[in-house]
Write a protein that holds these residues in place. Structure first.
Motif, PDB file in Angstrom:
ATOM      1  N   ILE A   1       0.702  -1.184  -0.084  1.00  0.00           N
ATOM      2  CA  ILE A   1       0.001   0.075   0.018  1.00  0.00           C
ATOM      3  C   ILE A   1       0.820   1.229   0.058  1.00  0.00           C
ATOM      4  O   ILE A   1       0.522   2.210  -0.747  1.00  0.00           O
ATOM      5  CB  ILE A   1      -1.170   0.042   1.154  1.00  0.00           C
ATOM      6  N   ILE A   2       1.954   1.209   0.667  1.00  0.00           N
ATOM      7  CA  ILE A   2       2.848   2.516   0.756  1.00  0.00           C
ATOM      8  C   ILE A   2       3.329   2.472  -0.711  1.00  0.00           C
ATOM      9  O   ILE A   2       3.673   3.938  -0.916  1.00  0.00           O
ATOM     10  CB  ILE A   2       3.988   2.327   2.036  1.00  0.00           C
ATOM     11  N   SER A   3       3.897   1.450  -1.334  1.00  0.00           N
ATOM     12  CA  SER A   3       4.567   1.497  -2.441  1.00  0.00           C
ATOM     13  C   SER A   3       3.754   2.157  -3.525  1.00  0.00           C
ATOM     14  O   SER A   3       3.998   2.989  -4.361  1.00  0.00           O
ATOM     15  CB  SER A   3       5.147   0.056  -3.257  1.00  0.00           C
ATOM     16  N   ILE A   4       2.452   1.690  -3.550  1.00  0.00           N
ATOM     17  CA  ILE A   4       1.505   2.255  -4.527  1.00  0.00           C
ATOM     18  C   ILE A   4       1.062   3.759  -4.306  1.00  0.00           C
ATOM     19  O   ILE A   4       1.326   4.561  -5.160  1.00  0.00           O
ATOM     20  CB  ILE A   4       0.076   1.375  -4.360  1.00  0.00           C
ATOM     21  N   VAL A   5       0.775   4.042  -3.117  1.00  0.00           N
ATOM     22  CA  VAL A   5       0.652   5.522  -2.942  1.00  0.00           C
ATOM     23  C   VAL A   5       2.075   6.310  -3.258  1.00  0.00           C
ATOM     24  O   VAL A   5       1.836   7.526  -3.735  1.00  0.00           O
ATOM     25  CB  VAL A   5       0.418   5.715  -1.155  1.00  0.00           C
ATOM     26  N   PHE A   6       3.124   5.752  -2.905  1.00  0.00           N
ATOM     27  CA  PHE A   6       4.388   6.524  -3.327  1.00  0.00           C
ATOM     28  C   PHE A   6       4.541   6.795  -4.762  1.00  0.00           C
ATOM     29  O   PHE A   6       4.768   7.847  -5.165  1.00  0.00           O
ATOM     30  CB  PHE A   6       5.572   5.654  -2.688  1.00  0.00           C
ATOM     31  N   PHE A   7       4.405   5.771  -5.491  1.00  0.00           N
ATOM     32  CA  PHE A   7       4.741   5.834  -7.067  1.00  0.00           C
ATOM     33  C   PHE A   7       3.509   6.801  -7.698  1.00  0.00           C
ATOM     34  O   PHE A   7       3.763   7.646  -8.508  1.00  0.00           O
ATOM     35  CB  PHE A   7       4.732   4.496  -7.744  1.00  0.00           C
ATOM     36  N   GLN A   8       2.388   6.440  -7.284  1.00  0.00           N
ATOM     37  CA  GLN A   8       1.160   7.269  -7.883  1.00  0.00           C
ATOM     38  C   GLN A   8       1.392   8.820  -7.481  1.00  0.00           C
ATOM     39  O   GLN A   8       1.113   9.433  -8.347  1.00  0.00           O
ATOM     40  CB  GLN A   8      -0.106   6.741  -7.276  1.00  0.00           C
ATOM     41  N   ALA A   9       1.660   9.008  -6.170  1.00  0.00           N
ATOM     42  CA  ALA A   9       1.821  10.421  -5.616  1.00  0.00           C
ATOM     43  C   ALA A   9       3.029  11.195  -6.471  1.00  0.00           C
ATOM     44  O   ALA A   9       2.900  12.243  -6.889  1.00  0.00           O
ATOM     45  CB  ALA A   9       1.916  10.420  -4.158  1.00  0.00           C
ATOM     46  N   LYS A  10       4.120  10.413  -6.461  1.00  0.00           N
ATOM     47  CA  LYS A  10       5.279  10.994  -7.073  1.00  0.00           C
ATOM     48  C   LYS A  10       5.135  11.427  -8.475  1.00  0.00           C
ATOM     49  O   LYS A  10       5.367  12.418  -9.144  1.00  0.00           O
ATOM     50  CB  LYS A  10       6.519  10.216  -7.158  1.00  0.00           C
ATOM     51  N   GLU A  11       4.354  10.382  -9.232  1.00  0.00           N
ATOM     52  CA  GLU A  11       4.181  10.659 -10.639  1.00  0.00           C
ATOM     53  C   GLU A  11       3.049  11.777 -10.830  1.00  0.00           C
ATOM     54  O   GLU A  11       3.250  12.646 -11.802  1.00  0.00           O
ATOM     55  CB  GLU A  11       3.375   9.282 -11.201  1.00  0.00           C
ATOM     56  N   LYS A  12       2.207  11.683  -9.787  1.00  0.00           N
ATOM     57  CA  LYS A  12       1.148  13.142 -10.215  1.00  0.00           C
ATOM     58  C   LYS A  12       1.911  14.405  -9.810  1.00  0.00           C
ATOM     59  O   LYS A  12       1.662  15.412 -10.517  1.00  0.00           O
ATOM     60  CB  LYS A  12      -0.107  12.907  -9.171  1.00  0.00           C
ATOM     61  N   LEU A  13       2.656  14.265  -8.730  1.00  0.00           N
ATOM     62  CA  LEU A  13       3.370  15.448  -8.438  1.00  0.00           C
ATOM     63  C   LEU A  13       4.562  16.020  -9.381  1.00  0.00           C
ATOM     64  O   LEU A  13       4.611  17.253  -9.854  1.00  0.00           O
ATOM     65  CB  LEU A  13       3.993  15.503  -6.917  1.00  0.00           C
ATOM     66  N   ASN A  14       5.175  15.060 -10.309  1.00  0.00           N
ATOM     67  CA  ASN A  14       5.970  15.400 -11.197  1.00  0.00           C
ATOM     68  C   ASN A  14       5.282  15.962 -12.316  1.00  0.00           C
ATOM     69  O   ASN A  14       5.750  16.870 -13.057  1.00  0.00           O
ATOM     70  CB  ASN A  14       6.852  14.119 -11.388  1.00  0.00           C
ATOM     71  N   LYS A  15       4.121  15.348 -12.615  1.00  0.00           N
ATOM     72  CA  LYS A  15       3.410  15.757 -13.898  1.00  0.00           C
ATOM     73  C   LYS A  15       3.039  17.555 -13.560  1.00  0.00           C
ATOM     74  O   LYS A  15       2.892  18.200 -14.576  1.00  0.00           O
ATOM     75  CB  LYS A  15       2.351  14.872 -14.201  1.00  0.00           C
ATOM     76  N   ASP A  16       2.381  17.563 -12.434  1.00  0.00           N
ATOM     77  CA  ASP A  16       2.056  18.846 -11.907  1.00  0.00           C
ATOM     78  C   ASP A  16       3.016  19.842 -11.906  1.00  0.00           C
ATOM     79  O   ASP A  16       2.792  21.066 -12.690  1.00  0.00           O
ATOM     80  CB  ASP A  16       1.392  18.634 -10.729  1.00  0.00           C
ATOM     81  N   HIS A  17       4.193  19.341 -11.687  1.00  0.00           N
ATOM     82  CA  HIS A  17       5.498  20.267 -11.565  1.00  0.00           C
ATOM     83  C   HIS A  17       5.741  20.548 -13.047  1.00  0.00           C
ATOM     84  O   HIS A  17       6.244  21.768 -13.334  1.00  0.00           O
ATOM     85  CB  HIS A  17       6.621  19.682 -11.045  1.00  0.00           C
ATOM     86  N   GLU A  18       5.839  19.572 -13.862  1.00  0.00           N
ATOM     87  CA  GLU A  18       5.951  19.975 -15.480  1.00  0.00           C
ATOM     88  C   GLU A  18       5.062  20.668 -16.062  1.00  0.00           C
ATOM     89  O   GLU A  18       5.375  21.633 -16.820  1.00  0.00           O
ATOM     90  CB  GLU A  18       6.128  18.544 -16.072  1.00  0.00           C
TER      91      GLU A  18
END
Length: 396
Positions: free
Chosen positions: A374-391
């Motif tokens: 559960i932590i890995s899923i939240v981590f990768f999904q959250a980081k992907e979303k934050l990176n896209k938002d930053h870009e």
């Protein structure tokens, strides 16, 4: 309808509270998975997030679970491993729908809850167990507690804390792993302090020199003042350099007690090397069907008087087969690739996970395996979303 942020907060709080405070592991499994199942049924966005490709992967995974069940007859672990599929879809869909502005705050909140409950476990352990002798409340072994503590690190990498606050919280995790008496977990936690972006040749050379000085100092100090610790750490080196490698291999292949090598060679490092030889020999000699599909849940129990190999890579290869082993390698390679492409700063997390898999058995401790999932899923999904938002922000 319950908000996604509230649902995830409650899910993690419930998970941590059960794992740290409730000794009824089977009941904990039922309670947690009942809540997950209720979310799966009641939240429409979860079912809508499951596409045809996901359904095919789910079918393939459950097919293998049935193969492992047929090989072992272990119904308990069949249900535990099968339940991971529903947990995956629930947490993945929830993480995908998180608001970018809420992700860092949610991560900080969950991390603080984790620390509070971990601290409560340590306090209870001082009353009901014996931490000085590596006995902790609700954890079968100190190394499992160490592994569980390490699973909290991803929250720090998605909380967007300032460097000082981030370092402080990493220090807290390191101190907790130190208190857990798990040497491997403590060493792994130190990797979290490494900033890959700032690595330089000078930094690497200085650390190599420092490590050599520390190793030599420890060698002479422990040899004179702590023979037991000396044997544990440097015993394998003495044995191998002294020409005892062939004796080690012979004893392991005959499955003789490790004591035949001598009382001075009883350290955990040498024991692991001894165990690896035993289990690798078994892997090489087993039938092709078992090699590809595994020996089923807890299949390793039949190899060496119920002793586990203390290496999850070997354990997966033995119990779940070459196909599952290759799937794990694929996941690790994809994770490293993701870090290199999206955020190299995350690389220590993958290194920590890999080292922990190499030196311990975690996958049959359901509370660790499900927590990691559960932590890995939240981590990768959250980081992907934050990176896209930053870009997107930079592009605009």
């Amino acid at each position: 309808m319950i908000s996604i942020q509230s649902a995830l907060t409650f899910l993690f709080t419930l998970k941590f509270a059960l794992d740290f405070l409730s000794p009824f592991r089977d009941l904990n499994f039922v309670i947690f998975n009942t809540f997950v199942l209720l979310l799966f049924i009641s939240q429409k966005y979860i079912l809508q997030s499951i596409h045809k490709r996901h359904a095919l992967l789910l079918g393939a995974y459950l097919f293998f679970c049935f193969i492992w069940l047929s090989s072992s007859g272990n119904v308990e672990h069949f249900f535990k491993f099968a339940s991971l599929a529903i947990i995956f879809f629930v947490v993945r869909a929830s993480a995908m729908h998180l608001d970018c502005n809420a992700i860092p705050l949610l991560s900080q909140r969950i991390f603080l809850i984790f620390i509070a409950l971990a601290s409560a476990n340590f306090l209870i352990s001082t009353e009901l167990a014996d931490p000085a002798n590596r006995e902790f409340f609700n954890f079968e072994h100190a190394n499992l507690l160490g592994s569980y503590l390490l699973t909290s690190l991803p929250f720090l990498y998605i909380s967007l804390l300032q460097e000082r606050a981030l370092t402080l919280r990493k220090t807290i995790i390191s101190l907790l792993t130190l208190l857990s008496t798990s040497t491997g977990a403590f060493i792994c936690s130190l990797l979290a302090f490494v900033n890959i972006k700032k690595l330089s040749l000078r930094f690497i050379v200085l650390n190599v020199i420092f490590s050599l000085i520390a190793a030599v100092t420890s060698y002479f100090y422990l040899r004179h003042f702590s023979p037991e610790m000396f044997a544990k750490i440097f015993g394998p080196l003495h044995l191998l350099l002294g020409g005892g490698g062939s004796d080690l291999v012979h004893a392991a292949r005959q499955k003789l007690p490790i004591q035949v090598l001598g009382d001075e060679y009883q350290g955990s490092m040498l024991w692991r090397l001894y165990a690896y030889i035993v289990f690798i020999d078994f892997i090489i000699e087993q039938p092709y069907w078992s090699l590809f599909f595994g020996n089923g849940f807890l299949g390793f129990l039949e190899i060496w008087d119920g002793i586990a190999p203390h290496n999850d890579f070997l354990l997966i290869l033995i119990d779940f087969g070459l196909l599952a082993f290759l799937a794990l390698l694929y996941f690790l390679v994809r994770s490293f690739s993701w870090c290199l492409r999206r955020d190299i700063f995350m690389t220590p997390l993958i290194l920590i996970m890999t080292l922990r898999l190499l030196t311990e058995n975690n996958i049959y401790s359901y509370y660790i395996l499900s927590n990691f999932l559960i932590i890995s899923i939240v981590f990768f999904q959250a980081k992907e979303k934050l990176n896209k938002d930053h870009e997107s922000t930079n592009h605009n």
